[in-house]
Scaffold this motif. Structure first.
Motif, short mmCIF file in Angstrom:
data_model
loop_
_atom_site.label_atom_id
_atom_site.label_comp_id
_atom_site.label_asym_id
_atom_site.label_seq_id
_atom_site.Cartn_x
_atom_site.Cartn_y
_atom_site.Cartn_z
N SER A 181 0.59 -1.07 0.13
CA SER A 181 0.04 0.03 0.10
C SER A 181 0.85 1.19 -0.08
CB SER A 181 -0.89 0.03 1.15
OG SER A 181 -0.35 0.23 2.34
N LYS A 182 0.17 2.27 -0.38
CA LYS A 182 0.73 3.62 -0.46
C LYS A 182 1.38 4.05 0.89
CE LYS A 182 -1.56 7.24 0.30
NZ LYS A 182 -2.51 8.39 0.06
N ASP A 183 0.37 3.92 2.09
CA ASP A 183 0.68 4.19 3.51
C ASP A 183 1.63 3.42 3.96
OD1 ASP A 183 -1.42 5.92 3.20
OD2 ASP A 183 -2.83 4.75 4.36
N TRP A 184 1.94 2.16 3.51
CA TRP A 184 3.10 1.44 3.96
C TRP A 184 4.46 1.88 3.57
CZ3 TRP A 184 7.69 -1.36 2.49
CH2 TRP A 184 8.11 -2.24 3.14
N ILE A 185 4.33 2.31 2.14
CA ILE A 185 5.64 2.98 1.54
C ILE A 185 5.98 4.21 2.43
CG2 ILE A 185 6.52 3.82 -0.54
CD1 ILE A 185 5.02 1.76 -2.00
N ILE A 186 5.02 4.97 2.67
CA ILE A 186 5.06 6.33 3.25
C ILE A 186 5.97 6.28 4.64
CG2 ILE A 186 4.03 8.25 4.04
CD1 ILE A 186 2.50 8.59 1.34
N GLN A 187 4.96 5.13 5.20
CA GLN A 187 5.54 4.95 6.61
C GLN A 187 6.98 4.61 6.60
OE1 GLN A 187 4.35 0.65 7.89
NE2 GLN A 187 3.90 1.60 9.76
N HIS A 188 7.27 3.90 5.66
CA HIS A 188 8.86 3.51 5.66
C HIS A 188 9.72 4.49 5.35
CE1 HIS A 188 6.93 -0.52 6.70
NE2 HIS A 188 8.19 -0.87 7.25
N THR A 499 6.89 -5.34 8.27
CA THR A 499 7.45 -4.29 9.22
C THR A 499 8.33 -4.84 10.31
OG1 THR A 499 5.53 -2.85 8.30
CG2 THR A 499 6.73 -2.18 10.12
N GLU A 500 7.57 -5.81 10.95
CA GLU A 500 7.91 -6.12 12.27
C GLU A 500 9.26 -6.89 11.87
OE1 GLU A 500 4.96 -8.65 13.99
OE2 GLU A 500 3.57 -6.55 14.06
N ASP A 501 9.23 -7.86 10.94
CA ASP A 501 10.54 -8.60 10.56
C ASP A 501 11.78 -8.22 10.23
OD1 ASP A 501 8.65 -10.91 11.03
OD2 ASP A 501 8.40 -11.54 8.75
N ILE A 502 11.65 -6.96 9.43
CA ILE A 502 12.88 -6.12 9.18
C ILE A 502 13.39 -5.01 10.10
CG2 ILE A 502 12.07 -6.67 6.79
CD1 ILE A 502 11.43 -3.75 6.54
N ALA A 503 12.65 -4.87 11.06
CA ALA A 503 13.14 -3.75 11.93
C ALA A 503 14.29 -3.79 12.39
CB ALA A 503 11.89 -3.74 12.99
N GLY A 539 5.23 10.15 13.69
CA GLY A 539 4.41 9.71 12.42
C GLY A 539 4.48 8.54 11.71
N PHE A 540 5.04 7.43 12.51
CA PHE A 540 5.30 6.06 12.09
C PHE A 540 3.91 5.43 11.65
CE2 PHE A 540 5.96 1.42 12.70
CZ PHE A 540 6.82 1.14 11.71
N GLU A 541 2.82 5.64 12.35
CA GLU A 541 1.82 4.83 12.17
C GLU A 541 1.07 5.00 10.83
OE1 GLU A 541 2.03 6.84 14.78
OE2 GLU A 541 2.69 5.30 16.27
N LYS A 542 0.64 4.11 10.05
CA LYS A 542 0.33 4.30 8.87
C LYS A 542 -0.92 5.16 8.73
CE LYS A 542 -0.18 -0.08 7.50
NZ LYS A 542 -0.58 -1.48 6.70
N GLY A 543 -0.69 6.00 7.86
CA GLY A 543 -1.89 7.04 7.60
C GLY A 543 -1.75 8.27 8.28
N SER A 544 -0.94 8.10 9.41
CA SER A 544 -0.83 9.42 10.41
C SER A 544 -0.46 10.85 9.97
CB SER A 544 -0.31 8.82 11.74
OG SER A 544 1.09 8.51 11.22
N GLU A 545 -0.61 11.67 10.60
CA GLU A 545 0.18 13.08 10.17
C GLU A 545 0.73 13.69 11.50
OE1 GLU A 545 0.12 14.17 7.26
OE2 GLU A 545 -1.38 12.71 6.32
N LEU A 546 1.88 14.36 11.12
CA LEU A 546 2.43 15.12 12.18
C LEU A 546 1.73 16.20 12.46
CD1 LEU A 546 6.21 14.82 10.84
CD2 LEU A 546 5.44 13.95 12.93
N PRO A 547 1.89 16.84 13.90
CA PRO A 547 1.54 18.22 14.13
C PRO A 547 1.42 19.07 12.89
CG PRO A 547 2.58 17.27 15.92
CD PRO A 547 2.85 16.33 14.82
N GLU A 548 0.45 20.04 12.86
CA GLU A 548 0.63 21.08 11.78
C GLU A 548 1.41 22.24 12.13
OE1 GLU A 548 -2.34 24.07 9.16
OE2 GLU A 548 -3.12 22.48 10.68
N ILE A 549 2.27 22.55 11.26
CA ILE A 549 3.26 23.87 11.42
C ILE A 549 2.70 24.77 10.87
CG2 ILE A 549 5.54 24.47 11.42
CD1 ILE A 549 5.22 22.32 13.37
N GLN A 550 2.72 26.08 11.41
CA GLN A 550 2.42 27.63 10.70
C GLN A 550 3.76 27.85 9.73
OE1 GLN A 550 1.62 30.17 13.51
NE2 GLN A 550 -0.44 29.80 13.87
N PRO A 551 3.51 28.51 8.64
CA PRO A 551 4.63 28.63 7.78
C PRO A 551 5.57 29.57 8.49
CG PRO A 551 2.45 29.29 6.71
CD PRO A 551 2.16 29.11 8.18
N PHE A 552 6.89 29.33 8.01
CA PHE A 552 8.08 30.15 8.58
C PHE A 552 8.08 31.30 8.41
CE2 PHE A 552 11.94 27.67 10.15
CZ PHE A 552 12.64 28.69 10.85
#
Length: 561
Positions: A181-188, A499-503, A539-552
């Motif tokens: 899945s896309k989410d697995w690839i982004i997670q990694h 994921t567990e096997d290769i960690a 943000g490792f969990e699949k589909g998760s997002e990091l806290p939103e950051i305001q523009p620099f």
């Protein structure tokens, strides 16, 4: 004790090597100040970029700082404080700031000219990062993040100098046999960046599937799961954000059984006029042009990245029937007719590889191949040698010398042929396989080749240790190392089990490819304890997002919402 120093009350009893071992990968050098004071983050700590035109225009450095700021907050470093970010003049910098600067010409170290090198100076005036590139700044901030986790939100006064021993630290994922899945690839992608791995190879065409949407030939796409081009673009955007190079992998002329089910007319012809179900007809211009059209499609999709893996492995088993009985003479005849007297089947295959390599090279990508398709029988006096000279820009992934077939070229052949870019994919250490058969030594059917492989990699492997070949670790032609995930038996386990096997093995590869002498800095037991404390990327969990950051902003402090 310096009572005027706000950090002086907190002392460390850890030596430089002990502190170096608290990061993953283990840093090259941590020279501790003799006072052993510790710098601690607090509510006034800021991430600072110099307020100059050059830095204000550097969108990538801004992105890096925002990313790490968000990760700090997610990881509760320190204690869930909001880390402010600011462009500041030198006079505005305080002893509680972490200041990030770039020095491309780098006075960081004389031991490396790597674009990923960085230096961190920690003292009474704060924390100063000098990085050779924006990605090096990302790594420096990751090291600070990890030391905060493993050393009680503190940094011991001193100087960290760090750089990778290998330019490329890669993971190959077979997303062709098994839908991933896309989410697995982004997670990694995020996880690889956390441990300073810098390359992900997506192997999307195989005998059992073709897993990226195609406009050129929709019929070849596996209907039991595939990635849409829009999903690939999301993956590529995330990769750029996290400093990960993506290498697409479309393997020909072998490993094309799935394509040949749709296009049996492109199978290699034998002496009886039959078409192979597993090997592309390298003597058929229509087949070659068809394949080139696929490479062109995916070069366009992966535009902006640098490398393209074209496979070239396991075309057929060259030492046995049906190749020796049905196909060899056809290729030999074709060699005599098209290449000239004295050329053989080896040259036909080498010529095909050169054609495809030139096609992707002219499209802006550097081609890579596996090692077993060229220079066959080079050291056998009874075998005619390959006469076609390979393009010098082709990178070599050396995965196996295939002990069952002594005619497979050894590593020294590639060195003698002056291949400048060779990558260590030593299958005995780095191949994780969903196997068709259960191992008999206590391993799972989804496993590496040995028990306790993470410990073997950490204690035994070095960059010069190739399959059945050993060279100096710092040989100039060694450009990287790679762990490979092969889904031969795709339905054996889920992607999350992988994921567990290769960690654990990922972390051993990460530290040994960055710092070859990691096992001299600390022992495996201590390393294993530390990797456990560091855990996964924010943000490792699949589909998760990091806290939103305001523009620099160049004016005032900017913090997390």
């Amino acid at each position: 004790m310096d009572k005027g120093n706000p950090n002086a009350q907190k002392l460390s009893n850890l030596k430089g090597e002990e502190l170096a071992g608290l990061a993953l990968p283990i840093v090259q050098s941590y020279k501790v100040d003799s006072k052993y004071y510790q710098w601690t983050m607090n509510e006034s700590t800021r991430l600072v970029i110099p307020n100059t035109e050059e830095y204000l225009q550097n969108a990538r450095l801004k992105e890096v700082v925002e990313l790490i700021s968000s990760e700090f907050f997610k990881k509760k470093i320190p204690a869930a404080l909001k880390i402010n970010k600011i462009y500041a003049e030198g006079s505005e910098i305080t002893p509680q700031d972490i200041v990030i600067t770039l020095d491309e010409n780098s006075s960081i170290t004389t031991k490396s000219n790597s674009e990923e090198a960085y230096k961190i100076e920690i003292g009474a005036e704060g924390v100063k990062i000098v990085a050779a590139s924006e990605n090096a700044a990302l790594y420096a901030l990751r090291t600070i993040q990890q030391l905060m986790i493993t050393n009680g939100n503190s940094l011991v006064y001193g100087t960290i100098i760090d750089y990778p021993d290998l330019p490329e630290r890669r993971v190959h994922v077979d997303i062709a046999r098994k839908y991933v899945s896309k989410d697995w690839i982004i997670q990694h992608i995020r996880e690889f960046s956390y441990m300073k791995l810098n390359t992900l190879q997506l192997h999307f065409s195989e005998n059992l599937g073709f897993r990226i949407e195609s406009d050129v030939d929709p019929a070849i796409v596996s209907q039991d799961g595939y990635l849409k081009k829009t999903e690939i673009k999301e993956i590529l955007a995330e990769a750029k954000k996290y400093g990960i190079n993506i290498i697409p992998s479309l393997d020909t002329p072998g490993h094309v059984e799935h394509i040949l089910k749709v296009h049996p007319e492109f199978g290699q012809v034998d002496k009886n006029g039959n078409k192979s179900k597993v090997a592309l007809d390298v003597t058929n211009p229509e087949a070659v042009n068809y394949v080139k059209s696929l490479y062109s499609e995916y070069m366009e999709l992966f535009e902006g990245f640098t490398d393209f893996h074209i496979g070239a492995d396991e075309y057929m088993e060259f030492d046995r029937p049906p190749f020796t009985t049905d196909y060899k003479e056809v290729l030999n005849d074709y060699a005599h007719e098209t290449l000239g007297e004295g050329f053989t089947w080896k040259d036909v295959i080498a010529n095909y590889i050169n054609i495809i390599a030139a096609h992707v090279y002219n499209g802006g990508f550097k081609p890579r191949i596996f090692n077993d398709g060229i220079y066959y029988g080079e050291n056998d006096v009874n075998e005619p040698k390959q006469q076609i000279q390979m393009h010098d820009y082709i990178g070599i992934d050396y995965w196996s010398q295939m002990s069952w077939n002594p005619s497979i070229a050894n590593l020294h052949t590639f060195v003698e042929k002056k291949h400048k870019d060779i990558y260590n994919l030593n299958a005995g250490y780095f191949y994780y396989v969903l196997r068709n058969d259960m191992p008999m030594d206590g391993r799972k059917q989804h496993s590496f080749d040995f028990l306790d492989q993470d410990k073997r990699i950490f204690n035994e492997w070095t960059p010069g240790k190739f399959d059945q070949n050993t060279v100096e670790d710092h040989s100039e032609f060694i450009k990287g190392a790679c762990l490979s995930i092969w889904n031969d038996n795709p339905n054996l386990v889920s992607e999350d089990v992988i994921t567990e096997d290769i960690a654990k093995e990922l972390r051993s590869l990460a530290t040994k490819s960055w710092n070859t002498k990691s096992n001299e800095v600390t022992n495996f037991h201590t390393f294993a304890e530390n990797r456990q404390r560091l855990g996964n990327v924010a943000g490792f969990e699949k589909g998760s997002e990091l806290p939103e950051i305001q523009p620099f902003s160049p004016i005032g402090d900017v913090s997390i919402k």
